[in-house]
Design a protein around this motif. Structure first.
Motif, PDB file in Angstrom:
ATOM      1  N   GLU A 137       0.833  -1.203   0.000  1.00  0.00           N
ATOM      2  CA  GLU A 137       0.000   0.000   0.000  1.00  0.00           C
ATOM      3  C   GLU A 137       0.867   1.252   0.000  1.00  0.00           C
ATOM      4  O   GLU A 137       0.575   2.239  -0.677  1.00  0.00           O
ATOM      5  CB  GLU A 137      -0.918  -0.011   1.226  1.00  0.00           C
ATOM      6  CG  GLU A 137      -2.017  -1.054   1.152  1.00  0.00           C
ATOM      7  CD  GLU A 137      -2.642  -1.337   2.508  1.00  0.00           C
ATOM      8  OE1 GLU A 137      -2.181  -0.749   3.514  1.00  0.00           O
ATOM      9  OE2 GLU A 137      -3.581  -2.146   2.575  1.00  0.00           O
ATOM     10  N   TYR A 138       1.967   1.207   0.765  1.00  0.00           N
ATOM     11  CA  TYR A 138       2.875   2.348   0.817  1.00  0.00           C
ATOM     12  C   TYR A 138       3.536   2.583  -0.541  1.00  0.00           C
ATOM     13  O   TYR A 138       3.636   3.729  -1.006  1.00  0.00           O
ATOM     14  CB  TYR A 138       3.935   2.116   1.890  1.00  0.00           C
ATOM     15  CG  TYR A 138       4.989   3.196   1.944  1.00  0.00           C
ATOM     16  CD1 TYR A 138       4.668   4.472   2.366  1.00  0.00           C
ATOM     17  CD2 TYR A 138       6.299   2.923   1.551  1.00  0.00           C
ATOM     18  CE1 TYR A 138       5.634   5.470   2.399  1.00  0.00           C
ATOM     19  CE2 TYR A 138       7.262   3.902   1.591  1.00  0.00           C
ATOM     20  CZ  TYR A 138       6.930   5.185   2.017  1.00  0.00           C
ATOM     21  OH  TYR A 138       7.870   6.171   2.035  1.00  0.00           O
ATOM     22  N   ARG A 139       3.969   1.508  -1.189  1.00  0.00           N
ATOM     23  CA  ARG A 139       4.576   1.641  -2.518  1.00  0.00           C
ATOM     24  C   ARG A 139       3.595   2.296  -3.486  1.00  0.00           C
ATOM     25  O   ARG A 139       3.968   3.171  -4.267  1.00  0.00           O
ATOM     26  CB  ARG A 139       5.004   0.274  -3.044  1.00  0.00           C
ATOM     27  CG  ARG A 139       5.591   0.280  -4.456  1.00  0.00           C
ATOM     28  CD  ARG A 139       5.991  -1.144  -4.849  1.00  0.00           C
ATOM     29  NE  ARG A 139       6.579  -1.213  -6.168  1.00  0.00           N
ATOM     30  CZ  ARG A 139       5.888  -1.433  -7.285  1.00  0.00           C
ATOM     31  NH1 ARG A 139       4.556  -1.576  -7.220  1.00  0.00           N
ATOM     32  NH2 ARG A 139       6.492  -1.502  -8.454  1.00  0.00           N
ATOM     33  N   GLN A 140       2.320   1.870  -3.460  1.00  0.00           N
ATOM     34  CA  GLN A 140       1.326   2.451  -4.347  1.00  0.00           C
ATOM     35  C   GLN A 140       1.083   3.924  -4.001  1.00  0.00           C
ATOM     36  O   GLN A 140       0.929   4.767  -4.891  1.00  0.00           O
ATOM     37  CB  GLN A 140       0.001   1.685  -4.263  1.00  0.00           C
ATOM     38  CG  GLN A 140      -1.064   2.189  -5.226  1.00  0.00           C
ATOM     39  CD  GLN A 140      -0.636   2.055  -6.670  1.00  0.00           C
ATOM     40  OE1 GLN A 140      -0.340   0.953  -7.131  1.00  0.00           O
ATOM     41  NE2 GLN A 140      -0.593   3.170  -7.393  1.00  0.00           N
ATOM     42  N   ALA A 141       1.062   4.246  -2.719  1.00  0.00           N
ATOM     43  CA  ALA A 141       0.858   5.629  -2.307  1.00  0.00           C
ATOM     44  C   ALA A 141       1.999   6.524  -2.796  1.00  0.00           C
ATOM     45  O   ALA A 141       1.775   7.645  -3.244  1.00  0.00           O
ATOM     46  CB  ALA A 141       0.727   5.714  -0.786  1.00  0.00           C
ATOM     47  N   VAL A 142       3.241   6.028  -2.705  1.00  0.00           N
ATOM     48  CA  VAL A 142       4.384   6.794  -3.204  1.00  0.00           C
ATOM     49  C   VAL A 142       4.256   7.014  -4.706  1.00  0.00           C
ATOM     50  O   VAL A 142       4.471   8.121  -5.217  1.00  0.00           O
ATOM     51  CB  VAL A 142       5.706   6.075  -2.874  1.00  0.00           C
ATOM     52  CG1 VAL A 142       6.873   6.743  -3.589  1.00  0.00           C
ATOM     53  CG2 VAL A 142       5.949   6.073  -1.371  1.00  0.00           C
ATOM     54  N   SER A 143       3.888   5.957  -5.442  1.00  0.00           N
ATOM     55  CA  SER A 143       3.712   6.105  -6.886  1.00  0.00           C
ATOM     56  C   SER A 143       2.635   7.140  -7.199  1.00  0.00           C
ATOM     57  O   SER A 143       2.793   7.969  -8.100  1.00  0.00           O
ATOM     58  CB  SER A 143       3.337   4.755  -7.514  1.00  0.00           C
ATOM     59  OG  SER A 143       3.124   4.899  -8.912  1.00  0.00           O
ATOM     60  N   ASP A 144       1.523   7.098  -6.445  1.00  0.00           N
ATOM     61  CA  ASP A 144       0.445   8.064  -6.666  1.00  0.00           C
ATOM     62  C   ASP A 144       0.938   9.493  -6.471  1.00  0.00           C
ATOM     63  O   ASP A 144       0.636  10.388  -7.266  1.00  0.00           O
ATOM     64  CB  ASP A 144      -0.715   7.793  -5.706  1.00  0.00           C
ATOM     65  CG  ASP A 144      -1.509   6.555  -6.084  1.00  0.00           C
ATOM     66  OD1 ASP A 144      -1.424   6.127  -7.251  1.00  0.00           O
ATOM     67  OD2 ASP A 144      -2.203   6.008  -5.213  1.00  0.00           O
ATOM     68  N   VAL A 145       1.700   9.717  -5.414  1.00  0.00           N
ATOM     69  CA  VAL A 145       2.216  11.060  -5.164  1.00  0.00           C
ATOM     70  C   VAL A 145       3.146  11.495  -6.291  1.00  0.00           C
ATOM     71  O   VAL A 145       3.086  12.638  -6.767  1.00  0.00           O
ATOM     72  CB  VAL A 145       2.933  11.122  -3.803  1.00  0.00           C
ATOM     73  CG1 VAL A 145       3.690  12.431  -3.655  1.00  0.00           C
ATOM     74  CG2 VAL A 145       1.928  10.986  -2.663  1.00  0.00           C
ATOM     75  N   LEU A 146       4.014  10.605  -6.758  1.00  0.00           N
ATOM     76  CA  LEU A 146       4.932  10.944  -7.840  1.00  0.00           C
ATOM     77  C   LEU A 146       4.186  11.236  -9.144  1.00  0.00           C
ATOM     78  O   LEU A 146       4.629  12.056  -9.951  1.00  0.00           O
ATOM     79  CB  LEU A 146       5.930   9.810  -8.062  1.00  0.00           C
ATOM     80  CG  LEU A 146       6.933   9.562  -6.925  1.00  0.00           C
ATOM     81  CD1 LEU A 146       7.757   8.316  -7.221  1.00  0.00           C
ATOM     82  CD2 LEU A 146       7.835  10.763  -6.726  1.00  0.00           C
ATOM     83  N   VAL A 147       3.053  10.559  -9.355  1.00  0.00           N
ATOM     84  CA  VAL A 147       2.243  10.829 -10.545  1.00  0.00           C
ATOM     85  C   VAL A 147       1.584  12.193 -10.445  1.00  0.00           C
ATOM     86  O   VAL A 147       1.655  13.011 -11.375  1.00  0.00           O
ATOM     87  CB  VAL A 147       1.173   9.740 -10.750  1.00  0.00           C
ATOM     88  CG1 VAL A 147       0.142  10.180 -11.789  1.00  0.00           C
ATOM     89  CG2 VAL A 147       1.820   8.440 -11.218  1.00  0.00           C
TER      90      VAL A 147
END
Length: 274
Positions: free
Chosen positions: A127-137
């Motif tokens: 979930e954290y990895r996906q959240a980081v990707s979302d922020v970078l997007v």
């Protein structure tokens, strides 16, 4: 070019934003920077994934769209590109990093010695990895040190059994045929083919025209930062670089005189590798 125009509302926060775009999903994404400012949250992102147990982040803003105001030809795929279509009642906006990061920190530091919780720690790490990707997007200015953050979240303990280092390696996206499908004096709309691991399709992106040169849009108003993005936050800069190179070297086709009003079916998208 902007076929979909409607009002996006966050009713509980008394915020209304008018938006437009070539597809419904892109139009929602185009509203995001203004929503971030109006909601007072610079890291507001779209479509954050729910937690594994089905619950949602409590830092959430519910969005409303009046279905009667959305263009009737919502499902027309004008350009033969990948076109995620959220239901008018679906969109939610979230600020996820604080809560997801906190949940991982608690699991990684307080539950790690009990093997019964190891599965939960792995779920929180994903979930954290996906959240980081979302922020970078959704925040092109974001700088996030994943390795340093994982070391801190796990208090210096070995995190590799819970977050495989392979998850830090991202497939290289290959870009194929690039077409200009719409243009005005100030901007163009690009359609391009992509291969992302086993996934392939067509996507849309904007480029701004200035002094006789086209500049691929990398800001928060990038079409690739719309609802349900095709690429991760780590992949997106390289995709933009590849599109800019195609424009600079003339490796693109001008199809802007095409009548796209009829739309294309999915079967008409010829996706053979370049």
């Amino acid at each position: 070019m902007n076929h979909h125009k409607f009002l996006l509302s966050a009713p509980y926060d008394d915020v209304d934003v008018e938006t437009e775009g070539p597809t419904f999903a892109i139009a929602i994404g185009q509203a995001l920077p203004n929503l971030s400012r109006r909601l007072g949250n610079s890291r507001t992102i779209l479509g954050a994934r729910p937690f594994q147990d089905g619950s949602k982040d409590f830092y959430g803003f519910e969005l409303d769209i009046n279905p009667d105001e959305v263009t009737p030809d919502l499902l027309i795929n004008r350009y033969g590109a990948r076109q995620p279509v959220p239901a008018p009642s679906d969109p939610d906006v979230y600020e996820t990093m604080g809560s997801i990061e906190g949940l991982l920190r608690y699991a990684a530091q307080d539950l790690i010695d009990d093997e019964r919780w190891h599965g939960l720690i792995r779920e929180r790490a994903l979930e954290y990895r996906q959240a980081v990707s979302d922020v970078l997007v959704y925040d092109p200015k974001a700088k996030i040190d994943m390795l340093g953050n994982l070391d801190e979240l796990f208090a210096g303990r070995d995190w590799s059994p819970f977050f495989s280092p392979a998850l830090l390696v991202h497939p290289v996206v290959q870009i194929g045929q690039v077409d200009i499908v719409e243009k005005t004096d100030d901007e163009i709309l690009l359609r391009f083919e992509y291969w992302n691991g086993d996934d392939h399709g067509r996507e849309l992106e904007f480029a701004d025209s200035k002094n006789g040169r086209h500049h691929v849009r990398r800001s928060r108003y990038s079409a690739l930062r719309a609802f349900d993005p095709a690429f991760s936050g780590w992949q997106l800069p390289a995709v933009h670089d590849a599109l800019q190179e195609a424009l600079d070297t003339g490796r693109h086709t001008d199809l802007s005189d095409t009548n796209w009003a009829v739309g294309l079916s999915a079967s008409e998208a010829d996706l053979e590798p370049a």
